[in-house]
Design a protein around this motif. Structure first.
Motif, PDB file in Angstrom:
ATOM      1  N   ASP A 100       0.856  -1.174   0.000  1.00 30.69           N
ATOM      2  CA  ASP A 100       0.000   0.000   0.000  1.00 30.69           C
ATOM      3  C   ASP A 100       0.896   1.228   0.000  1.00 30.69           C
ATOM      4  O   ASP A 100       2.119   1.106  -0.001  1.00 30.69           O
ATOM      5  CB  ASP A 100      -0.930  -0.023   1.215  1.00 30.69           C
ATOM      6  CG  ASP A 100      -0.163  -0.365   2.489  1.00 30.69           C
ATOM      7  OD1 ASP A 100       0.870   0.286   2.738  1.00 30.69           O
ATOM      8  OD2 ASP A 100      -0.560  -1.293   3.201  1.00 30.69           O
ATOM      9  N   VAL A 101       0.279   2.389   0.025  1.00 29.51           N
ATOM     10  CA  VAL A 101       1.072   3.600  -0.159  1.00 29.51           C
ATOM     11  C   VAL A 101       2.119   3.773   0.947  1.00 29.51           C
ATOM     12  O   VAL A 101       3.263   4.169   0.686  1.00 29.51           O
ATOM     13  CB  VAL A 101       0.154   4.842  -0.302  1.00 29.51           C
ATOM     14  CG1 VAL A 101      -0.657   5.082   0.950  1.00 29.51           C
ATOM     15  CG2 VAL A 101       0.960   6.072  -0.645  1.00 29.51           C
ATOM     16  N   GLN A 102       1.765   3.404   2.174  1.00 23.29           N
ATOM     17  CA  GLN A 102       2.735   3.576   3.267  1.00 23.29           C
ATOM     18  C   GLN A 102       3.948   2.660   3.065  1.00 23.29           C
ATOM     19  O   GLN A 102       5.072   3.033   3.385  1.00 23.29           O
ATOM     20  CB  GLN A 102       2.092   3.262   4.628  1.00 23.29           C
ATOM     21  CG  GLN A 102       1.021   4.252   5.064  1.00 23.29           C
ATOM     22  CD  GLN A 102      -0.378   3.801   4.711  1.00 23.29           C
ATOM     23  OE1 GLN A 102      -0.598   3.189   3.678  1.00 23.29           O
ATOM     24  NE2 GLN A 102      -1.338   4.120   5.562  1.00 23.29           N
ATOM     25  N   ASN A 105       6.108   4.049   0.190  1.00 22.97           N
ATOM     26  CA  ASN A 105       6.881   5.235   0.574  1.00 22.97           C
ATOM     27  C   ASN A 105       8.188   4.885   1.273  1.00 22.97           C
ATOM     28  O   ASN A 105       9.121   5.682   1.282  1.00 22.97           O
ATOM     29  CB  ASN A 105       6.062   6.117   1.530  1.00 22.97           C
ATOM     30  CG  ASN A 105       4.997   6.920   0.812  1.00 22.97           C
ATOM     31  OD1 ASN A 105       5.063   7.090  -0.410  1.00 22.97           O
ATOM     32  ND2 ASN A 105       4.017   7.410   1.544  1.00 22.97           N
ATOM     33  N   ALA A 180      -6.024  -8.621   1.172  1.00 25.29           N
ATOM     34  CA  ALA A 180      -5.693  -7.879   2.390  1.00 25.29           C
ATOM     35  C   ALA A 180      -4.250  -7.395   2.364  1.00 25.29           C
ATOM     36  O   ALA A 180      -3.984  -6.214   2.544  1.00 25.29           O
ATOM     37  CB  ALA A 180      -5.935  -8.746   3.613  1.00 25.29           C
ATOM     38  N   ARG A 182      -2.001  -7.716  -0.172  1.00 19.56           N
ATOM     39  CA  ARG A 182      -1.506  -7.414  -1.528  1.00 19.56           C
ATOM     40  C   ARG A 182      -0.183  -8.106  -1.862  1.00 19.56           C
ATOM     41  O   ARG A 182       0.492  -7.739  -2.820  1.00 19.56           O
ATOM     42  CB  ARG A 182      -1.428  -5.910  -1.786  1.00 19.56           C
ATOM     43  CG  ARG A 182      -2.804  -5.268  -1.727  1.00 19.56           C
ATOM     44  CD  ARG A 182      -2.990  -4.275  -2.838  1.00 19.56           C
ATOM     45  NE  ARG A 182      -4.319  -3.690  -2.780  1.00 19.56           N
ATOM     46  CZ  ARG A 182      -4.627  -2.495  -3.251  1.00 19.56           C
ATOM     47  NH1 ARG A 182      -3.707  -1.750  -3.799  1.00 19.56           N
ATOM     48  NH2 ARG A 182      -5.854  -2.050  -3.193  1.00 19.56           N
TER      49      ARG A 182
ATOM     50  N   GLY B  48      -2.435   0.235   9.756  1.00 23.13           N
ATOM     51  CA  GLY B  48      -2.302   1.622   9.312  1.00 23.13           C
ATOM     52  C   GLY B  48      -2.735   2.672  10.322  1.00 23.13           C
ATOM     53  O   GLY B  48      -2.654   3.862  10.033  1.00 23.13           O
ATOM     54  N   THR B  58       3.614   9.613   3.951  1.00 25.50           N
ATOM     55  CA  THR B  58       3.126   8.759   5.032  1.00 25.50           C
ATOM     56  C   THR B  58       4.079   7.605   5.299  1.00 25.50           C
ATOM     57  O   THR B  58       4.725   7.086   4.396  1.00 25.50           O
ATOM     58  CB  THR B  58       1.743   8.175   4.704  1.00 25.50           C
ATOM     59  OG1 THR B  58       1.815   7.482   3.452  1.00 25.50           O
ATOM     60  CG2 THR B  58       0.673   9.237   4.668  1.00 25.50           C
ATOM     61  N   THR B 111      -3.433   9.639   5.900  1.00 23.44           N
ATOM     62  CA  THR B 111      -3.394   9.051   4.562  1.00 23.44           C
ATOM     63  C   THR B 111      -4.228   9.888   3.584  1.00 23.44           C
ATOM     64  O   THR B 111      -3.836  10.109   2.439  1.00 23.44           O
ATOM     65  CB  THR B 111      -3.909   7.599   4.619  1.00 23.44           C
ATOM     66  OG1 THR B 111      -3.178   6.896   5.633  1.00 23.44           O
ATOM     67  CG2 THR B 111      -3.718   6.883   3.301  1.00 23.44           C
ATOM     68  N   GLU B 114      -2.372  13.008   2.536  1.00 24.87           N
ATOM     69  CA  GLU B 114      -1.362  12.735   1.502  1.00 24.87           C
ATOM     70  C   GLU B 114      -2.015  12.559   0.135  1.00 24.87           C
ATOM     71  O   GLU B 114      -1.550  13.100  -0.867  1.00 24.87           O
ATOM     72  CB  GLU B 114      -0.573  11.475   1.860  1.00 24.87           C
ATOM     73  CG  GLU B 114       0.493  11.147   0.802  1.00 24.87           C
ATOM     74  CD  GLU B 114       1.348   9.935   1.177  1.00 24.87           C
ATOM     75  OE1 GLU B 114       0.785   8.876   1.500  1.00 24.87           O
ATOM     76  OE2 GLU B 114       2.583  10.072   1.138  1.00 24.87           O
ATOM     77  N   ASP B 129      -8.163   2.902  -3.169  1.00 20.65           N
ATOM     78  CA  ASP B 129      -6.796   2.431  -3.337  1.00 20.65           C
ATOM     79  C   ASP B 129      -5.874   3.109  -2.306  1.00 20.65           C
ATOM     80  O   ASP B 129      -5.048   2.450  -1.679  1.00 20.65           O
ATOM     81  CB  ASP B 129      -6.330   2.732  -4.765  1.00 20.65           C
ATOM     82  CG  ASP B 129      -4.969   2.114  -5.034  1.00 20.65           C
ATOM     83  OD1 ASP B 129      -4.865   0.884  -4.932  1.00 20.65           O
ATOM     84  OD2 ASP B 129      -4.017   2.860  -5.324  1.00 20.65           O
ATOM     85  N   SER B 132      -6.123   1.723   1.192  1.00 23.53           N
ATOM     86  CA  SER B 132      -6.099   0.252   1.283  1.00 23.53           C
ATOM     87  C   SER B 132      -5.170  -0.241   2.388  1.00 23.53           C
ATOM     88  O   SER B 132      -5.273  -1.378   2.824  1.00 23.53           O
ATOM     89  CB  SER B 132      -5.703  -0.361  -0.061  1.00 23.53           C
ATOM     90  OG  SER B 132      -4.335  -0.119  -0.316  1.00 23.53           O
ATOM     91  N   GLY B 133      -4.265   0.598   2.856  1.00 25.07           N
ATOM     92  CA  GLY B 133      -3.389   0.186   3.949  1.00 25.07           C
ATOM     93  C   GLY B 133      -3.911   0.598   5.321  1.00 25.07           C
ATOM     94  O   GLY B 133      -3.190   0.511   6.300  1.00 25.07           O
ATOM     95  N   ASN B 134      -5.146   1.062   5.372  1.00 28.06           N
ATOM     96  CA  ASN B 134      -5.736   1.500   6.642  1.00 28.06           C
ATOM     97  C   ASN B 134      -7.004   0.706   6.899  1.00 28.06           C
ATOM     98  O   ASN B 134      -7.963   0.796   6.139  1.00 28.06           O
ATOM     99  CB  ASN B 134      -6.084   2.992   6.575  1.00 28.06           C
ATOM    100  CG  ASN B 134      -4.852   3.861   6.453  1.00 28.06           C
ATOM    101  OD1 ASN B 134      -4.239   3.925   5.384  1.00 28.06           O
ATOM    102  ND2 ASN B 134      -4.475   4.507   7.523  1.00 28.06           N
TER     103      ASN B 134
END
Ligand code: FES
Ligand code: FES
Lengths: 266, 160
Positions: A100-102, A105, A180, A182, B48, B58, B111, B114, B129, B132-134
């Motif tokens: 995911d984005v975190q 990053n 979940a 990915r 997350g 983030t 999130t 950002e 999307d 998706s990490g939260n």
């Protein structure tokens, strides 16, 4: 988590010196996989050598016929890189499909390939594109780099510096990710360069592998239909609560076709 | 184990503290700095809720050692806005019921901030999307998605 001594070298030489001075040293990249395993006490080390302070290890360069990605380059930087997007869009797509984005990053290409998770995406990218891993002491072909479950050809204290990806005529990426996490249940990178084809699968075995029958069929006819009738055996494939081995074998066929279609669409 | 002295800027304020190397950034923020707005759910990089900004992007503070943040600029939920002067994302979550228990909210907000910085007019798919990490165990995400869409609208109208 077990305690450790922390090192933050500013140069590769300093990092090498600290790793070789330690009985039980380990490099730290983005930490996206290493930190959870340390937290679970599945791993520990006496000395943790943080590579985040070494600027020379991060960055993307377009070379003659290849793209070089520094080991500490974050996934997000690969996604956004104009060089990668133009030369190997499938690699940018791979990077964009990680976690995911975190995670994108912070996570790095070097960390991902050194950790060598069986369901990580980059190993398929390296093997499917025929990349070369440059370390502090030698160059290792992707075919020789991934050797087993969380195992690589790296020696003790060896540090990955960059990865060179030859620019293919075409390449495609297809991933069936766990909803979940990915992580790849099965993912495929395929590439075509001067009549030769590479097709690599991640998520399905202890480590990434190529499928020679598919590569041969595609070398004669680079189309999804060329693989009709080629079944991958489920023997030795991973089984877990997300997918049994027959399902994974089936997914390899489906993802291979999608990867070829993706390559043809570019 | 020997402590390391680190200097970290959190929400514009500089802090210097001695920490054990294995101290997670999440614990450093919550326990050493008493900034308990950042939540800790799973402590291994899945939920997350511990999301903060580190040097403008983030990061999961439970997957970052505090020593790795030496010299970094951290932003947490405490720096986003106040009850009197809410950030548009906070305003939107409040108005559109983007939270129930509130446990996931600090991470969701960071999130969302950002996302909206990079994409002022995100589609529903872009939003789903991005978050998706939260994980959220209450809302079913519907009102969170609506809140972020509404926040985007507020920010487009008022400027950031
Ligand atoms: S507490 Fe960090 S991801 Fe759950
Ligand atoms: S509001 Fe309760 S977890 Fe999201």
């Amino acid at each position: 988590m077990y305690p450790f001594t922390y090192h933050r070298p500013a140069s590769l030489d300093d990092a090498k010196a600290r790793l070789s001075a330690s009985e039980d040293g380990r490099p730290l990249a983005g930490g996206m996989s290493l930190l959870p395993t340390m937290r679970f006490r599945l791993t520990s080390c006496a000395d943790l050598v943080d590579l985040n302070g070494i600027e020379a290890l991060a960055g993307i360069e377009r070379g003659d016929g290849h793209v070089r990605i520094g080991a500490m380059t974050r996934h997000a930087a690969v996604v956004e890189s104009p060089e990668v997007g133009e030369a190997i869009p499938a690699l940018a797509a791979l990077a964009g499909s990680i976690g995911d984005v975190q995670v994108r990053n912070r996570g790095t290409i070097g960390g991902s390939i050194c950790f060598a998770d069986p369901a990580a995406d980059y190993p398929a990218g390296l093997l499917g594109l025929g990349a070369t891993v440059n370390t502090d002491r030698r160059a290792i072909a992707a075919d020789d780099f991934f050797t087993g479950l969380y195992e690589t050809a790296l020696e003790d204290g060896e540090i990955v510096v960059s990865v060179d990806f030859p620019v293919p005529a075409r390449a495609g990426w297809a991933k069936f990710g766990n909803q979940a996490s990915r992580f790849a249940v099965v993912a495929v990178m395929v590439s075509l360069s001067g009549g030769s084809v590479r097709l690599a699968v991640t998520g399905a075995r202890s480590h990434v592998f190529r499928v020679p029958e598919m590569e041969q069929a595609l070398a004669g006819d680079f189309s999804a239909e060329a693989m009709d009738g080629i079944a991958v055996s489920s023997e030795g494939l991973n089984e877990d609560l997300h997918a049994d081995k027959d399902y994974r074998a089936h997914l390899i066929g489906v993802m291979a076709k999608r990867a070829v279609r993706d390559a043809l669409a570019q | 184990m020997e402590r390391e002295t680190i200097s970290v800027t959190v929400n514009g304020r500089a802090y210097e503290r001695a920490v054990e190397p294995r101290r997670l950034l999440s614990d450093f923020l919550r326990e050493d700095l008493r900034l308990t707005g950042t939540h800790v759910g799973c402590e291994h990089g899945v939920c997350g809720s511990c999301t903060v900004m580190m040097d403008g992007v983030t990061a999961r503070s439970c997957l970052t050692f505090a020593v790795m943040a030496d010299g970094a600029e951290i932003e947490t939920i405490e720096g986003l806005g106040s009850v009197e002067a809410m950030h548009p994302v906070q305003q939107a979550f409040w108005e559109k019921h983007g939270l129930q228990c509130g446990f996931c909210t600090p991470g969701m907000l960071m999130t969302a901030v950002e996302l909206l910085k990079a994409n002022p007019d995100p589609s529903v798919d872009d939003i789903r999307d991005a978050i998706s990490g939260n994980l959220c165990r209450c809302t079913g995400y519907q009102t969170i998605v609506e809140s972020i869409q509404y926040a985007a609208k507020l920010m487009r109208e008022d400027g950031p």
